[in-house]
Structures are given as C-alpha cells and as structure tokens.
Design an enzyme around this catalytic site. Structure first.
Site, short mmCIF file in Angstrom:
data_model
loop_
_atom_site.label_atom_id
_atom_site.label_comp_id
_atom_site.label_asym_id
_atom_site.label_seq_id
_atom_site.Cartn_x
_atom_site.Cartn_y
_atom_site.Cartn_z
CB CYS A 151 -0.95 -0.01 1.19
SG CYS A 151 -0.23 -0.59 2.72
CG HIS B 294 -0.75 3.98 4.82
ND1 HIS B 294 -1.44 3.65 5.95
CD2 HIS B 294 -0.26 2.80 4.34
CE1 HIS B 294 -1.37 2.34 6.15
NE2 HIS B 294 -0.67 1.80 5.18
P1 NAP Z 1 -8.17 -8.71 7.50
O1 NAP Z 1 -9.05 -7.55 7.69
O2 NAP Z 1 -7.56 -9.36 8.69
O3 NAP Z 1 -8.97 -9.81 6.64
C1 NAP Z 1 -8.46 -11.11 6.40
C2 NAP Z 1 -9.40 -11.90 5.49
O4 NAP Z 1 -8.80 -13.16 5.15
C3 NAP Z 1 -10.75 -12.22 6.12
O5 NAP Z 1 -11.76 -12.20 5.12
C4 NAP Z 1 -10.53 -13.64 6.61
O6 NAP Z 1 -11.74 -14.39 6.66
C5 NAP Z 1 -9.68 -14.20 5.50
N1 NAP Z 1 -8.94 -15.39 5.95
C6 NAP Z 1 -8.11 -15.46 7.01
N2 NAP Z 1 -7.64 -16.74 7.12
C7 NAP Z 1 -8.20 -17.44 6.11
C8 NAP Z 1 -8.13 -18.79 5.71
N3 NAP Z 1 -7.39 -19.69 6.37
N4 NAP Z 1 -8.84 -19.19 4.62
C9 NAP Z 1 -9.61 -18.30 3.96
N5 NAP Z 1 -9.73 -17.00 4.29
C10 NAP Z 1 -9.02 -16.58 5.36
O7 NAP Z 1 -6.90 -8.36 6.56
P2 NAP Z 1 -6.78 -7.25 5.39
O8 NAP Z 1 -6.25 -5.99 5.96
O9 NAP Z 1 -8.03 -7.22 4.59
O10 NAP Z 1 -5.57 -7.85 4.53
C11 NAP Z 1 -5.69 -8.90 3.59
C12 NAP Z 1 -4.42 -8.98 2.76
O11 NAP Z 1 -4.27 -7.76 2.03
C13 NAP Z 1 -3.13 -9.14 3.57
O12 NAP Z 1 -2.22 -9.95 2.86
C14 NAP Z 1 -2.59 -7.73 3.66
O13 NAP Z 1 -1.18 -7.69 3.83
C15 NAP Z 1 -3.00 -7.19 2.30
N6 NAP Z 1 -3.11 -5.73 2.26
C16 NAP Z 1 -3.80 -5.04 3.23
C17 NAP Z 1 -3.89 -3.66 3.16
C18 NAP Z 1 -4.62 -2.85 4.19
O14 NAP Z 1 -4.53 -1.61 4.13
N7 NAP Z 1 -5.36 -3.44 5.10
C19 NAP Z 1 -3.29 -2.97 2.09
C20 NAP Z 1 -2.61 -3.69 1.11
C21 NAP Z 1 -2.53 -5.08 1.21
P3 NAP Z 1 -12.46 -14.86 8.04
O15 NAP Z 1 -13.58 -13.88 8.26
O16 NAP Z 1 -12.98 -16.21 7.67
O17 NAP Z 1 -11.43 -14.86 9.12
#
Ligand code: NAP
Length: 344
Positions: free
Chosen positions: A132, A246
């Site tokens: 990001c 950010h």
């Molecule tokens: P988050 O809010 O913690 O969401 C995680 C998601 O993954 C939830 O839908 C969760 O589903 C699912 N998940 C977790 N374990 C799983 C499994 N074993 N099988 C299937 N689904 C699973 O995280 P996030 O911030 O959205 O980030 C997701 C990804 O995007 C990460 O790799 C992060 O580094 C990347 N990212 C995030 C941002 C940001 O600003 N947040 C920016 C760029 C990239 P459940 O409801 O079933 O737990």
C-alpha cells in the site's frame, strides 16, 4: 462480456472494499463468489443491494464455481497455498498479498504507472498488487521521474492502523476506550509491537539484517520493480494512531544539474491520472487522512524546493490505503486486464 469473480478474504478490510469499488466502477460481474475461512462461511455480504453467501476456501471451489477472475486478499500464506488452484481452474489471480510481488515471473502493477506489465500475466496466471505505501508513492514519483529524472528518494511514512486489517482498527478503538476508562495500563497489545493509542511506533513488519524493516525494504524493492528504474530509495515506516489512510513525507533528489521549478512539479503532479494537488499552506490547505479516506485519489501537497540544493524537492502524500493501496488498485488492474485481454 461479464466475468465470474471470486474474492478470497471477502470478510476482511480489503475484501469488503473490493466489493464497494467493483460496485462504483461498474466491474462486469456475471457471478460473484465471496470466499473466506470456515469461520465466516455461511455468513453473507452485500453487493449491488443483493446478499451473497460466503463460501469456504477449498482447493476445488474455483473449479466448481467456474471462477474467471480471483482477487486474493486473505494473507500471504493463503495466496501461497491456494492461488495455484485458481490458476489451474483457468482464472487470472490478482493478488493483494506480498507473496508473489518480487517473483521475477509475476508482474507487479500500478495501472497508472506500468499498465503494460499486465501483459506478462500469462506466464503464471498471477498479477501482484504492490504494498500500500509503495502504490501511493510511485503514483507521485512517476510524473516527477518523467519530468526531471530521479536519483534518490527518502521517505518517512505515517501509516494507519487499518493497514494491519480489521484487528488493527479494533485494537486502536479498544485502547482509546481503555484510556477514557482509566485502564490503558491493562490494555491488550496484540496487533502491534506496542500500545498504539496515543503513541507512534517506528516499526512495521519484522526486522531485516540490514537494520531496516521488511515494510521499508518492500518500498525499496517494489518501487524499483514497478518503475523499471534502480534509483536509490530509503524508507522509514511508522505506525500512527490514525484509523485509515497512510501519509508519507517525501524528499526527492533529481539528477545532478536539475534546477527544480516548483510550478513545473505542481503541474506534472496535477496532470497525472488519479492524483490531486492540495497545496496552499497560507490558507491551511494540504492533504490529510481525513480528506483522502473513502476516496480513490492520492493527494499531494506541501510541495517545496530544498533550501540548499536546487535538485531536491520535498512534499507530502496521502491516500486511503485500503482503497488506493489495495482494493481500488486491484479492481483497476482487473479492468485493465479485461481491456487488454478482451479477445478472450
Ligand atoms: P483482514 O481484515 O484481517 O482480513 C483477512 C481476510 O482473510 C478475512 O476475510 C478472513 O476471513 C480471510 N482469511 C483469514 N484466514 C483465512 C483462511 N485460512 N482461509 C480463507 N480465508 C481466510 O486483513 P486485510 O487488511 O483485509 O488484509 C488482507 C491482505 O491484504 C493481507 O495480505 C494484507 O497484507 C494485504 N493488504 C492489506 C492492506 C490494508 O490496508 N489493510 C493494504 C494492502 C494489502 P475470516 O472472516 O474467515 O477470518
């Protein structure tokens, strides 16, 4: 034509935003397939005023659902294990995690900066979405590199807690509640290395051997890969108690002999796709997280020439990292991919 679209991580901070952005940008969805872990399977998400049931991530779900485009936003280890099943089922994977980003065979794309790299997707079936902080930074570096030629970039970030997902946001809110209830000393510290409420933490991701963090080295390596340039980059990544968006403070050194004209810099930034300049310090106008949140623009301001060196410019850069830094960039990649591959 319309496509069968899966979102893996449908219940997360990024996944939820992918649905909102697809609605807003009229993504051509034939069938929508939200996917998460067994914990959330059976719950529902809303898309275009209809409810869709979340399916459990399995090795076979992509083939069963005839998925054609799969957005992966569930973490690096999930992409590592499951992206191949989506590719084998014939889908293009647009991956939001860090897992494939530095794989030389996988294109790493910011559509405003290196759209042509999308064409390399056929080699692996995967297109990676950058970190990001890198996305919003390269959006402003590209027009400046085209203008004068960059020699070096020094950047410090002020990163929102939602960069650590939903649990990051929950932790800041809970700690603020604990502060007002006079029990901050007993508060739970889980999502970050230290208490984030009323604090700033100069560490994002793990320590590397060279003294930088992994997040900082992502900004170095990904910038060079996206821009096809090897100018120097040094980053300091800091977590701040902001819920969303950010901010970045940048010092850009141009090639020797360049004499920065601030108006030229401002024009170059203003004319670049999806960048907005807010730069009127006497009237207290500059980019801030409360301005960029829930928008698809990267905002730039506080543009000023260095006091000592004529080839250096300083500026401030803000974007909603869940959208510009993740969901919106991924959906824009999807739209570009459709445009480029519309023969299929
Ligand atoms: P988050 O809010 O913690 O969401 C995680 C998601 O993954 C939830 O839908 C969760 O589903 C699912 N998940 C977790 N374990 C799983 C499994 N074993 N099988 C299937 N689904 C699973 O995280 P996030 O911030 O959205 O980030 C997701 C990804 O995007 C990460 O790799 C992060 O580094 C990347 N990212 C995030 C941002 C940001 O600003 N947040 C920016 C760029 C990239 P459940 O409801 O079933 O737990």
């Amino acid at each position: 034509r319309k496509f069968n679209v899966a979102v893996v991580g449908a219940t997360g901070a990024v996944g939820e935003e992918v649905f909102r952005v697809m609605e807003e940008l009229n993504f051509p969805v034939n069938k929508l397939i939200p996917i998460a872990s067994a914990r959330s399977a059976g719950s529902t998400i809303e898309f275009l005023n209809k409810e869709f049931t979340v399916l459990e991530l399995t090795e076979t779900v992509f083939e069963e659902q005839e998925v054609e485009i799969a957005f992966f936003c569930a973490g690096g280890s999930i992409s590592e294990k499951f992206a191949k099943f989506a590719v084998e089922a014939g889908a293009v994977v647009i991956d939001n995690t860090s897992h494939f980003r530095m794989d030389p065979k996988v294109p790493l794309v910011v559509p405003e900066v290196n759209p042509d790299d999308i064409g390399l997707w056929r080699e692996t079936g995967i297109i990676a979405n950058p970190n990001c902080s890198t996305i919003q930074m390269v959006q402003s570096l590209k027009p400046l590199d085209d203008l004068y030629g960059i020699k070096r970039v020094d950047v410090s970030t002020y990163q929102a807690v939602s960069g650590a997902g939903k649990s990051g946001m929950e932790e800041l809110v809970k700690q603020m509640q604990d502060f007002f209830a006079f029990r901050l000393d007993e508060t739970e510290i889980k999502a970050f290395a230290h208490q984030i409420a009323l604090n700033v933490i100069p560490q994002i991701d793990v320590a590397m051997e060279n003294g930088f963090t992994k997040e900082e080295m992502k900004m170095v390596n990904e910038t060079q890969k996206i821009m096809h340039k090897n100018f120097e980059v040094a980053a300091t990544c800091v977590r701040v108690p902001v819920l969303r968006s950010h901010s970045e403070s940048l010092t850009v050194t141009f090639k020797d002999g360049v004499d920065v004209d601030v108006n030229e810099v401002r024009n170059a930034l203003e004319n670049f796709e999806n960048l907005k300049v807010i730069d009127d310090l006497p009237n207290k106008k500059y980019p801030m997280p409360i301005i960029s949140t829930d928008t698809d623009f990267t905002y730039v301001g506080r543009i000023r020439k260095d006091v000592y060196a004529s080839n250096i410019v300083h500026y401030f850069n803000v974007a909603d990292q869940v959208r510009v830094g993740a969901a919106t960039n991924a959906v824009r990649i999807g739209l570009k991919w459709i445009e480029m591959e519309s023969d299929i």
